[in-house]
Design a protein around this motif. Structure first.
Motif, PDB file in Angstrom:
ATOM      1  N   GLU A 189       0.907  -1.160  -0.105  1.00  0.00           N
ATOM      2  CA  GLU A 189      -0.020   0.066   0.014  1.00  0.00           C
ATOM      3  C   GLU A 189       0.943   1.239   0.019  1.00  0.00           C
ATOM      4  N   ARG A 190       0.314   2.393  -0.474  1.00  0.00           N
ATOM      5  CA  ARG A 190       1.058   3.632  -0.151  1.00  0.00           C
ATOM      6  C   ARG A 190       0.443   4.700   0.640  1.00  0.00           C
ATOM      7  N   PHE A 191       1.194   5.435   0.959  1.00  0.00           N
ATOM      8  CA  PHE A 191       0.951   6.513   2.100  1.00  0.00           C
ATOM      9  C   PHE A 191       1.478   7.580   1.839  1.00  0.00           C
ATOM     10  N   VAL A 192       0.899   8.915   1.786  1.00  0.00           N
ATOM     11  CA  VAL A 192       1.681  10.239   1.728  1.00  0.00           C
ATOM     12  C   VAL A 192       1.863  10.900   3.021  1.00  0.00           C
ATOM     13  N   VAL A 193       3.056  11.363   2.987  1.00  0.00           N
ATOM     14  CA  VAL A 193       3.484  12.393   4.237  1.00  0.00           C
ATOM     15  C   VAL A 193       3.870  13.584   3.672  1.00  0.00           C
ATOM     16  N   GLN A 194       3.630  14.656   4.651  1.00  0.00           N
ATOM     17  CA  GLN A 194       4.048  16.053   4.051  1.00  0.00           C
ATOM     18  C   GLN A 194       4.901  16.485   5.090  1.00  0.00           C
ATOM     19  N   LEU A 195       6.200  17.007   4.696  1.00  0.00           N
ATOM     20  CA  LEU A 195       7.219  17.298   5.336  1.00  0.00           C
ATOM     21  C   LEU A 195       7.494  18.784   5.489  1.00  0.00           C
ATOM     22  N   THR A 196       7.856  19.444   6.367  1.00  0.00           N
ATOM     23  CA  THR A 196       7.874  20.730   6.544  1.00  0.00           C
ATOM     24  C   THR A 196       9.280  21.333   7.053  1.00  0.00           C
ATOM     25  N   ASP A 197      10.028  20.266   7.561  1.00  0.00           N
ATOM     26  CA  ASP A 197      11.201  20.431   8.202  1.00  0.00           C
ATOM     27  C   ASP A 197      12.322  20.556   7.287  1.00  0.00           C
TER      28      ASP A 197
ATOM     29  N   ASN B  74       0.956  13.902  11.613  1.00  0.00           N
ATOM     30  CA  ASN B  74       1.340  15.351  11.606  1.00  0.00           C
ATOM     31  C   ASN B  74       2.454  15.666  11.227  1.00  0.00           C
ATOM     32  N   PRO B  75       2.745  16.333  10.294  1.00  0.00           N
ATOM     33  CA  PRO B  75       3.924  16.812   9.724  1.00  0.00           C
ATOM     34  C   PRO B  75       4.952  17.179  10.797  1.00  0.00           C
ATOM     35  N   ASP B  76       4.624  17.991  11.952  1.00  0.00           N
ATOM     36  CA  ASP B  76       5.316  18.510  12.926  1.00  0.00           C
ATOM     37  C   ASP B  76       6.145  17.439  13.499  1.00  0.00           C
ATOM     38  N   THR B  77       5.741  16.202  13.417  1.00  0.00           N
ATOM     39  CA  THR B  77       6.341  15.069  14.312  1.00  0.00           C
ATOM     40  C   THR B  77       6.932  13.950  13.584  1.00  0.00           C
ATOM     41  N   ILE B  78       6.966  14.177  12.190  1.00  0.00           N
ATOM     42  CA  ILE B  78       7.582  13.192  11.546  1.00  0.00           C
ATOM     43  C   ILE B  78       9.122  13.357  11.422  1.00  0.00           C
TER      44      ILE B  78
END
Length: 141
Positions: free
Chosen positions: A42-50, A91-95
């Protein structure tokens, strides 16, 4: 001329020194999205901001590094616009990224979906998720 008491002058000096030497907070980068997979395919998308995490993800994809190849973060139990297939997102802030993690945070992408109502308790305590077989597959445009 009035004199400032020594304690007040010392406090003002310390405050000025702290203000001048405290580093500015790290600016978040424009969000960058990456897709990962796990043992299920399966595929899953994450958003990074750091910025450091974004660079690490790019280094993993390009083969510059193989260190800390797996995704870790805290689940938010609701869909994200960039990951609509799933009822949750990270949560992008925790990745972050890891080499080895404890078993209590390991689960596959579909298993989390199927047991999302149990997350946060004995299953994925504190909503921490660290899929051991996670592997980045691409940066999204």
């Amino acid at each position: 001329m009035r004199m400032i008491p020594a304690k007040v002058a010392a406090a003002l000096s310390a405050f000025a020194l702290l203000t001048l030497t405290t580093p500015a907070p790290v600016q978040a980068a424009a969000p960058v999205r990456f897709e990962f997979t796990d043992i299920t395919g399966e595929r899953f998308v994450v958003q990074l901001t750091d910025p450091a995490s974004i660079q690490h993800a790019r280094d993993l994809l390009s083969g510059v590094t193989t260190d800390r190849p797996h995704i870790i973060g805290r689940i938010t139990p609701r869909p994200a616009p960039y990951n609509p297939r799933w009822s949750y997102h990270l949560n992008p802030d925790t990745i972050g990224f890891f080499n080895v993690a404890i078993e209590v945070c390991d689960a596959t992408i579909p298993y989390v979906e199927d047991h999302l109502d149990e997350a946060g308790g004995a299953f994925l305590p504190g909503y921490h998720w660290c899929p051991w077989t996670s592997r980045l597959v691409r940066e999204l445009p």
